[in-house]
Every structure is written in C-alpha cells, then in structure tokens.
Design a protein around this motif. Structure first.
Motif, PDB file in Angstrom:
ATOM      1  N   ALA A  61       0.836  -1.206   0.000  1.00 29.29           N
ATOM      2  CA  ALA A  61       0.000   0.000   0.000  1.00 29.29           C
ATOM      3  C   ALA A  61       0.867   1.250   0.000  1.00 29.29           C
ATOM      4  O   ALA A  61       1.981   1.261   0.510  1.00 29.29           O
ATOM      5  CB  ALA A  61      -0.886  -0.002   1.237  1.00 29.29           C
ATOM      6  N   LYS A  65      -2.133   5.026  -4.268  1.00 23.84           N
ATOM      7  CA  LYS A  65      -3.130   5.404  -3.267  1.00 23.84           C
ATOM      8  C   LYS A  65      -4.516   5.598  -3.880  1.00 23.84           C
ATOM      9  O   LYS A  65      -5.525   5.411  -3.221  1.00 23.84           O
ATOM     10  CB  LYS A  65      -2.702   6.708  -2.571  1.00 23.84           C
ATOM     11  CG  LYS A  65      -1.534   6.524  -1.604  1.00 23.84           C
ATOM     12  CD  LYS A  65      -1.120   7.829  -0.977  1.00 23.84           C
ATOM     13  CE  LYS A  65       0.016   7.675   0.011  1.00 23.84           C
ATOM     14  NZ  LYS A  65      -0.346   7.011   1.264  1.00 23.84           N
ATOM     15  N   GLY A  85      -3.527   3.819   0.916  1.00 24.80           N
ATOM     16  CA  GLY A  85      -4.685   3.938   1.765  1.00 24.80           C
ATOM     17  C   GLY A  85      -5.711   4.969   1.328  1.00 24.80           C
ATOM     18  O   GLY A  85      -5.361   6.104   1.007  1.00 24.80           O
ATOM     19  N   ASN A 140      -6.522  -0.847   0.691  1.00 21.21           N
ATOM     20  CA  ASN A 140      -6.051  -0.488   2.028  1.00 21.21           C
ATOM     21  C   ASN A 140      -6.911   0.661   2.557  1.00 21.21           C
ATOM     22  O   ASN A 140      -7.018   1.717   1.937  1.00 21.21           O
ATOM     23  CB  ASN A 140      -4.577  -0.068   1.900  1.00 21.21           C
ATOM     24  CG  ASN A 140      -3.926   0.251   3.230  1.00 21.21           C
ATOM     25  OD1 ASN A 140      -4.164   1.309   3.801  1.00 21.21           O
ATOM     26  ND2 ASN A 140      -3.095  -0.653   3.698  1.00 21.21           N
ATOM     27  N   ASP A 171      -5.905  -0.780   7.894  1.00 24.63           N
ATOM     28  CA  ASP A 171      -4.597  -0.227   8.273  1.00 24.63           C
ATOM     29  C   ASP A 171      -4.740   0.399   9.648  1.00 24.63           C
ATOM     30  O   ASP A 171      -5.191   1.529   9.780  1.00 24.63           O
ATOM     31  CB  ASP A 171      -4.117   0.798   7.248  1.00 24.63           C
ATOM     32  CG  ASP A 171      -2.765   1.379   7.649  1.00 24.63           C
ATOM     33  OD1 ASP A 171      -2.188   0.892   8.649  1.00 24.63           O
ATOM     34  OD2 ASP A 171      -2.291   2.303   6.976  1.00 24.63           O
ATOM     35  N   LYS A 211      -3.308  -4.799   9.211  1.00 25.35           N
ATOM     36  CA  LYS A 211      -1.884  -4.477   9.049  1.00 25.35           C
ATOM     37  C   LYS A 211      -1.335  -3.933  10.356  1.00 25.35           C
ATOM     38  O   LYS A 211      -1.813  -2.911  10.862  1.00 25.35           O
ATOM     39  CB  LYS A 211      -1.719  -3.453   7.927  1.00 25.35           C
ATOM     40  CG  LYS A 211      -0.255  -3.176   7.574  1.00 25.35           C
ATOM     41  CD  LYS A 211      -0.168  -2.471   6.242  1.00 25.35           C
ATOM     42  CE  LYS A 211       1.255  -2.163   5.844  1.00 25.35           C
ATOM     43  NZ  LYS A 211       1.325  -1.493   4.531  1.00 25.35           N
ATOM     44  N   GLY A 262      12.096   0.290   3.907  1.00 31.32           N
ATOM     45  CA  GLY A 262      13.273  -0.105   3.143  1.00 31.32           C
ATOM     46  C   GLY A 262      14.206  -1.000   3.942  1.00 31.32           C
ATOM     47  O   GLY A 262      13.823  -1.581   4.972  1.00 31.32           O
ATOM     48  N   GLY A 291      11.284  -3.978   3.704  1.00 27.62           N
ATOM     49  CA  GLY A 291      12.694  -4.045   3.308  1.00 27.62           C
ATOM     50  C   GLY A 291      13.046  -5.102   2.285  1.00 27.62           C
ATOM     51  O   GLY A 291      14.227  -5.427   2.124  1.00 27.62           O
ATOM     52  N   TYR A 312       7.555  -1.995  -1.489  1.00 26.97           N
ATOM     53  CA  TYR A 312       7.384  -0.678  -2.082  1.00 26.97           C
ATOM     54  C   TYR A 312       8.759  -0.013  -2.219  1.00 26.97           C
ATOM     55  O   TYR A 312       9.225   0.260  -3.329  1.00 26.97           O
ATOM     56  CB  TYR A 312       6.425   0.154  -1.217  1.00 26.97           C
ATOM     57  CG  TYR A 312       6.169   1.568  -1.688  1.00 26.97           C
ATOM     58  CD1 TYR A 312       6.874   2.140  -2.752  1.00 26.97           C
ATOM     59  CD2 TYR A 312       5.205   2.373  -1.067  1.00 26.97           C
ATOM     60  CE1 TYR A 312       6.626   3.446  -3.175  1.00 26.97           C
ATOM     61  CE2 TYR A 312       4.950   3.672  -1.492  1.00 26.97           C
ATOM     62  CZ  TYR A 312       5.681   4.198  -2.532  1.00 26.97           C
ATOM     63  OH  TYR A 312       5.434   5.493  -2.939  1.00 26.97           O
ATOM     64  N   THR A 313       9.449   0.235  -1.097  1.00 23.57           N
ATOM     65  CA  THR A 313      10.673   1.037  -1.141  1.00 23.57           C
ATOM     66  C   THR A 313      11.723   0.449  -2.078  1.00 23.57           C
ATOM     67  O   THR A 313      12.451   1.200  -2.746  1.00 23.57           O
ATOM     68  CB  THR A 313      11.239   1.201   0.289  1.00 23.57           C
ATOM     69  OG1 THR A 313      10.202   1.762   1.109  1.00 23.57           O
ATOM     70  CG2 THR A 313      12.448   2.117   0.320  1.00 23.57           C
TER      71      THR A 313
END
Ligand code: FMN
Length: 349
Positions: A61, A65, A85, A140, A171, A211, A262, A291, A312-313
C-alpha cells in the motif's frame, strides 16, 4: 531483458521524492513503462484469500493510493497489488516535504498522512477499470485524520469497497496521522472488529486483513494477535513502517519524523513476522512486508511464515525490473531447498 531503470533513476532521484513518484505514475498511466514478463514459473503459483496467484509478490500500500495504476503494476509482474490507503473523505495529508530518501541506507522516511482522493473517487476509478484479472487486488482502508469516530470510517469504507476487491486491509498501524494508531489498543481493535462483524454483508463478507505496526512490545503484540484471531481475521500483514531509528542509519534525512521503510526495516519486520507466525500457529495467512530488495529477502519472509510478500521502497531504488529478479531468485531458492511450492516453504516454518 534490458532494464532502463539504472539510466532513469539518477534523473528521478534529483527530484523531490513525491514529484518523482507523480512522474512515475504518469509514465505508467501513459503506458510508457515497458511491461515485465508475466509467464511466471509454476513453482511460484499460490493461493491467497481464495484467489489463485501466479506469484506471491505484491505491491504494498501507498504506491497507488488512488487506484490510478494498479492494472499497470500487474503488467510489471506483481502477483497482487494493494491500492490505497483510502479514507472516506478526500484529505490533503501533512504539509510537504513529507517523503525523504535515505539512499545510503536504501530507505525512505515518509509522513504523508494519507493524502488521497477519498472513497468516492477511488470507487469510481475501480468501477471504471474493473478487477485487473490474473492478479489479486486488495484495498487499504484508513480513517480520516479529523474523524471523531475512526471505527465508523472503517465500517463505512468496508461497505463501500466490499465487492471491489479480493480483500480489504484495515490499516490500524499508520504512524503519521492522529487516528492512525488508535486501534493498536486491543479493546478498541476488538470493538472495531465487532462492528464489522455486525454488518449485514448480504451475499458474503469481504475478506479482511489487518496491518500491524512494528513498534509494539511483545505483550501488546500478543493481545492484538489474540484479538484478531478471536474475530476470525482472514490475514495479517506484518508490517507497516517504523517510528524507530536504527543507530546505524547514514542518510542525511535520518532524523526526519515519520515512518521508516526499506532495508533497515527488513530484520525487525522479519523477526516480528516470525513472532506472529508463532502466535498464530499457521491458522491465518500472513503477508510479509518490510525491506524486501531481493529474492533472498522474499524467501526469508516466506521461511518465516509468510504466504505472500509485498514491497514498495525496493522499487524506488531498483525499479520494476526488481519484481522479475525477485521471482527468478525465489524460484531457484525454493528448488534448492526441495520445496514444491511457496505454501510448502511457508508451512515448513
Ligand atoms: C511513501 C509511502 C507511503 C505509504 N503509504 C501507506 C499507506 O497508505 N497505507 C499503508 O498501509 N502503508 C503505507 N506504506 C507502507 C508500505 O505499505 C510498507 O508497509 C512499508 O513501506 C514497508 O515496506 P517496504 O520496506 O517494502 O517499503 C507507505 C510507505 C511509503 C514508503
């Protein structure tokens, strides 16, 4: 396959992270980002919350968005994507700048505070584009920062999105808004889940994932997980970004307020995943997040008990070619250790 991201990244990373993200979304919308292979190795096929997935790698998420590019991210090779979200009413989020790269740490700090177009706009976009098919879709959900009854926000959102996706994420762990973490209190979480259970869902209740935040002590984690199991939650996502700051961060923005994601989140979120696996004993599927930047990382989350993973990161530093590399490496690691499927590797924990 040629990966243009190493050429694009220096240009993108000269921009403010949010401007770079908006440019990325526009490039995806305009179909300017070449797709990744979708012919997934059959060993990666799995099932999550009743939907067959060709691979267990999901988009976390926060990237999409407002449901602008979820189908395009499917074409980048993800097995499932989580939109949001989303809050009931549109909201602007916190003042900018509110997203910071820590390149030395392969990390990001964000305190966005759920800027989003609101449920009406996101529902309309989802209805127009439909379910992407061939991949799983989650939404989310989050409460508005100024809401006087955040539980009511979740009930309202769950009803709005009940038929739009394969699962809905509660969330309850955003570190960046006033209402973001009120449900990290087991009594309030139990009340929220009871209010969701009391809704007349007609033809069928949507699947709910919760989450969790990595910043909870073990006693609280035990209570939260017990509350979720009592309410027959369908899945648990471990974890959101962390307010903690490991002492070995190097990035000049390391002291910015917000949630860290991350590489530095990998170890704490994977340890937490193992703990949640021990507490749940395999009764509920877990989605491991935090991460992931390689197939080995994804494999470690699966061996810690995750039925599927999200990231994501890692995309910010490696681009969408990373998805293909993760899948290839994961298939090799599963075979190396004699597993016939992701499910078998997750269950062997
Ligand atoms: C810029 C940004 C925005 C995010 N927004 C959300 C969000 O709206 N809802 C949510 O549950 N998590 C959000 N997250 C958290 C991610 O979904 C994920 O849990 C976290 O970043 C750890 O995964 P990663 O290390 O692969 O990024 C956001 C993360 C980032 C970096």
């Amino acid at each position: 396959m040629f990966d243009p991201y190493p050429l694009v990244r220096p240009l993108l990373h000269r921009l403010d992270p949010e401007d770079a993200h908006e440019l990325t979304l526009r490039a995806l919308e305009a179909n300017l980002v070449p797709g990744q292979p979708r012919d997934d190795d059959p060993i990666l096929a799995t099932t999550l919350l009743g939907r067959a997935l060709s691979n267990p790698i999901g988009l976390a998420a926060g990237f999409d968005k407002n449901a602008r590019v979820y189908e395009r991210m499917g074409a980048q090779g993800f097995g499932f994507v989580e939109v949001g979200g989303v809050t009931p009413r549109p909201q602007a989020g916190n003042p900018r700048p509110r997203v910071f790269r820590l390149p030395e740490d392969r990390a990001v700090i964000n305190r966005m505070g759920f800027p989003n177009d609101g449920a009406d706009a996101v529902v309309a976009r989802l209805q127009k584009k439909g379910h992407p098919g061939g991949i799983g879709l989650g939404i989310n959900l989050a409460s508005n920062a100024d809401s006087a009854d955040p539980a009511d926000d979740f009930v309202h959102l769950a009803q709005r999105f009940a038929r739009a996706a394969d699962y809905l994420t509660l969330d309850v762990s955003c570190p960046n808004t006033a209402n973001g973490q009120v449900f990290l209190d087991s009594a309030r979480l139990a009340d929220l889940l009871a209010r969701l259970a009391a809704v007349d869902w007609g033809p069928g209740r949507p699947a709910f994932a919760a989450k969790l935040a990595p910043d909870v002590d073990d006693a609280l984690l035990e209570r939260l997980v017990a509350t979720l199991l009592d309410a027959r939650i369908d899945a648990i996502i471990v974890a959101n970004t962390t307010r903690a700051r490991p002492s070995n961060l190097h990035g000049t923005h390391a002291s910015e307020a917000g949630g860290l994601s991350g590489a530095p989140l990998f170890v704490p979120s994977t340890l937490m995943l193992s703990r949640v696996r021990a507490l749940t004993g395999g009764r509920v599927p877990l989605i491991g997040v935090g991460g992931i930047a390689s197939g080995a990382d994804a494999y470690m989350k699966i061996r810690a008990g995750a039925s599927a993973v999200q990231l994501y990161t890692g995309l910010i530093y490696a681009g969408t070619g990373l998805i293909t590399r993760i899948k290839r490496e994961l298939a090799v690691l599963l075979r190396r250790d004699g597993f016939a499927s992701v499910e078998a590797a997750a269950a062997a924990t």
